[in-house]
Motif scaffolding. Structure first.
Motif, PDB file in Angstrom:
ATOM      1  N   MET A  21     -33.569  -3.514 -52.587  1.00 24.81           N
ATOM      2  CA  MET A  21     -33.190  -2.270 -51.659  1.00 24.81           C
ATOM      3  C   MET A  21     -31.745  -2.907 -51.763  1.00 24.81           C
ATOM      4  SD  MET A  21     -34.246  -0.244 -50.748  1.00 24.81           S
ATOM      5  CE  MET A  21     -33.830   0.465 -48.890  1.00 24.81           C
ATOM      6  N   LYS A  22     -31.931  -4.244 -52.537  1.00 24.04           N
ATOM      7  CA  LYS A  22     -29.373  -5.059 -52.501  1.00 24.04           C
ATOM      8  C   LYS A  22     -30.100  -4.329 -53.704  1.00 24.04           C
ATOM      9  CE  LYS A  22     -26.983  -8.696 -52.556  1.00 24.04           C
ATOM     10  NZ  LYS A  22     -26.828 -10.890 -52.522  1.00 24.04           N
ATOM     11  N   THR A  23     -29.833  -5.007 -54.910  1.00 22.97           N
ATOM     12  CA  THR A  23     -29.645  -3.935 -56.551  1.00 22.97           C
ATOM     13  C   THR A  23     -30.203  -2.899 -56.569  1.00 22.97           C
ATOM     14  OG1 THR A  23     -31.900  -4.925 -57.623  1.00 22.97           O
ATOM     15  CG2 THR A  23     -30.142  -6.440 -57.236  1.00 22.97           C
ATOM     16  N   ARG A  24     -31.012  -1.857 -55.287  1.00 22.34           N
ATOM     17  CA  ARG A  24     -31.649  -0.249 -55.873  1.00 22.34           C
ATOM     18  C   ARG A  24     -32.283  -0.615 -57.167  1.00 22.34           C
ATOM     19  NH1 ARG A  24     -27.938   2.435 -52.315  1.00 22.34           N
ATOM     20  NH2 ARG A  24     -28.094   4.841 -53.639  1.00 22.34           N
ATOM     21  N   VAL A  25     -33.268  -1.013 -57.204  1.00 21.99           N
ATOM     22  CA  VAL A  25     -33.743  -1.349 -58.472  1.00 21.99           C
ATOM     23  C   VAL A  25     -35.060  -1.140 -58.004  1.00 21.99           C
ATOM     24  CG1 VAL A  25     -34.548  -3.133 -61.101  1.00 21.99           C
ATOM     25  CG2 VAL A  25     -32.595  -2.881 -60.026  1.00 21.99           C
ATOM     26  N   LEU A  26     -36.193   0.164 -58.877  1.00 21.49           N
ATOM     27  CA  LEU A  26     -37.356   0.128 -58.809  1.00 21.49           C
ATOM     28  C   LEU A  26     -38.109  -0.152 -60.257  1.00 21.49           C
ATOM     29  CD1 LEU A  26     -39.569   1.509 -57.244  1.00 21.49           C
ATOM     30  CD2 LEU A  26     -39.414   3.620 -59.068  1.00 21.49           C
ATOM     31  N   THR A  27     -38.621  -1.099 -60.216  1.00 25.24           N
ATOM     32  CA  THR A  27     -39.983  -1.628 -60.581  1.00 25.24           C
ATOM     33  C   THR A  27     -41.325  -1.366 -60.930  1.00 25.24           C
ATOM     34  OG1 THR A  27     -38.672  -3.757 -61.295  1.00 25.24           O
ATOM     35  CG2 THR A  27     -40.536  -4.068 -62.305  1.00 25.24           C
ATOM     36  N   GLY A  28     -41.979  -0.835 -62.318  1.00 31.19           N
ATOM     37  CA  GLY A  28     -43.076  -0.784 -62.308  1.00 31.19           C
ATOM     38  C   GLY A  28     -43.994  -1.338 -62.269  1.00 31.19           C
ATOM     39  N   PRO A  29     -45.452  -1.395 -62.690  1.00 29.95           N
ATOM     40  CA  PRO A  29     -46.017  -1.873 -62.223  1.00 29.95           C
ATOM     41  C   PRO A  29     -46.329  -2.719 -63.809  1.00 29.95           C
ATOM     42  CG  PRO A  29     -47.285  -0.284 -61.275  1.00 29.95           C
ATOM     43  CD  PRO A  29     -45.880   0.179 -61.973  1.00 29.95           C
ATOM     44  N   ASP A  30     -46.104  -2.136 -65.260  1.00 34.70           N
ATOM     45  CA  ASP A  30     -46.146  -2.948 -65.868  1.00 34.70           C
ATOM     46  C   ASP A  30     -44.818  -3.579 -66.221  1.00 34.70           C
ATOM     47  OD1 ASP A  30     -43.439  -1.030 -65.643  1.00 34.70           O
ATOM     48  OD2 ASP A  30     -43.898   0.492 -67.660  1.00 34.70           O
ATOM     49  N   GLY A  31     -43.677  -3.940 -65.119  1.00 37.62           N
ATOM     50  CA  GLY A  31     -42.645  -4.881 -64.651  1.00 37.62           C
ATOM     51  C   GLY A  31     -41.406  -3.939 -65.555  1.00 37.62           C
ATOM     52  N   ALA A  32     -41.303  -2.463 -66.253  1.00 35.37           N
ATOM     53  CA  ALA A  32     -40.158  -2.210 -66.354  1.00 35.37           C
ATOM     54  C   ALA A  32     -39.338  -1.436 -65.149  1.00 35.37           C
ATOM     55  CB  ALA A  32     -40.875  -1.194 -67.489  1.00 35.37           C
ATOM     56  N   ALA A  33     -38.512  -1.945 -65.650  1.00 31.66           N
ATOM     57  CA  ALA A  33     -37.795  -0.466 -63.919  1.00 31.66           C
ATOM     58  C   ALA A  33     -37.563   0.675 -65.195  1.00 31.66           C
ATOM     59  CB  ALA A  33     -36.075  -1.386 -64.151  1.00 31.66           C
TER      60      ALA A  33
END
Length: 226
Positions: free
Chosen positions: A133-145
């Motif tokens: 929430m703080k960085t607003r970053v969504l990271t996938g199962p493969d580690g990619a944003a």
């Protein structure tokens, strides 16, 4: 006494709804949300403690109970155990009552602010994904944003905060709103489609964001907060 208390609070800048029983109270709360309930335990045909039990957890509203007969200790203890935030014993001075009201409201706002700060720093995990929430970053199962628009982020945040609960289109419209002029009747469906394309293995057979026909959408997976 209800009018006396209500008039005094209005005089000191509060917006007050008055109710003679639990039915009138429910009606008043449905009409106008409140920040605090003052509940007299002596309601004639109703038991104030029973009313307090039914209020347990409702919207996290703070409650001040008013006790009589010299303030029976049992009533005060039970009331506090049932979730009341403070109590006032009859007879009481209006200045003391006002001070207690302000103190309870300050504590409640402090608790809400702390909860908001925790929510803003939270990281939600679901189905191998991670949303910070703080960085607003969504990271996938493969580690990619995965890049999200502001509306998509707000929409996904509403889902992860309410997993496995049906949210209406109106609720999701409000949650995903960025600017008022961006909200239109079908915009929520467009944003749901975009989110599915980013999250789902097969967007045509969604497993995470499911449609509840005639109601809205549900985030159908377990969410862990870390």
């Amino acid at each position: 006494m209800r009018d006396l208390i209500g008039d005094y609070l209005v005089k000191h800048g509060f917006d007050v709804s008055r109710a003679a029983d639990s039915v009138a109270m429910k009606r008043a709360l449905a009409w106008k949300p409140a920040d605090l309930i003052m509940l007299d335990l002596q309601l004639g045909e109703e038991n104030g403690l029973d009313v307090l039990r039914k209020l347990d957890g409702e919207d996290d509203l703070p409650v001040i109970i008013i006790t009589g007969n010299g303030g029976e200790e049992a009533d005060k203890v039970v009331g506090l155990e049932l979730g009341a935030d403070d109590y006032i014993v009859k007879p009481f001075g209006l200045r003391e009552m006002l001070a207690r009201v302000r103190a309870v409201l300050r504590r409640a706002e402090g608790a809400r602010a702390a909860a908001r700060r925790r929510a803003e720093r939270a990281v939600y995990r679901f189905a191998g994904w991670k949303l910070a929430m703080k960085t607003r970053v969504l990271t996938g199962p493969d580690g990619a944003a995965t890049r999200l628009t502001a509306g998509e982020f707000n929409l996904l945040a509403a889902f992860v905060r309410n997993p496995q609960h049906v949210l209406t289109r109106e609720q999701l419209l409000g949650a995903s709103r960025v600017h008022d002029e961006e909200v239109f009747d079908r915009s929520i469906d467009v944003q749901i489609l975009r989110l599915r394309r980013k999250l789902e293995v097969d967007p045509t057979q969604p497993k995470l964001i499911r449609t509840e026909r005639g109601v809205g959408y549900v985030f159908a997976v377990a969410v862990e907060v870390v």
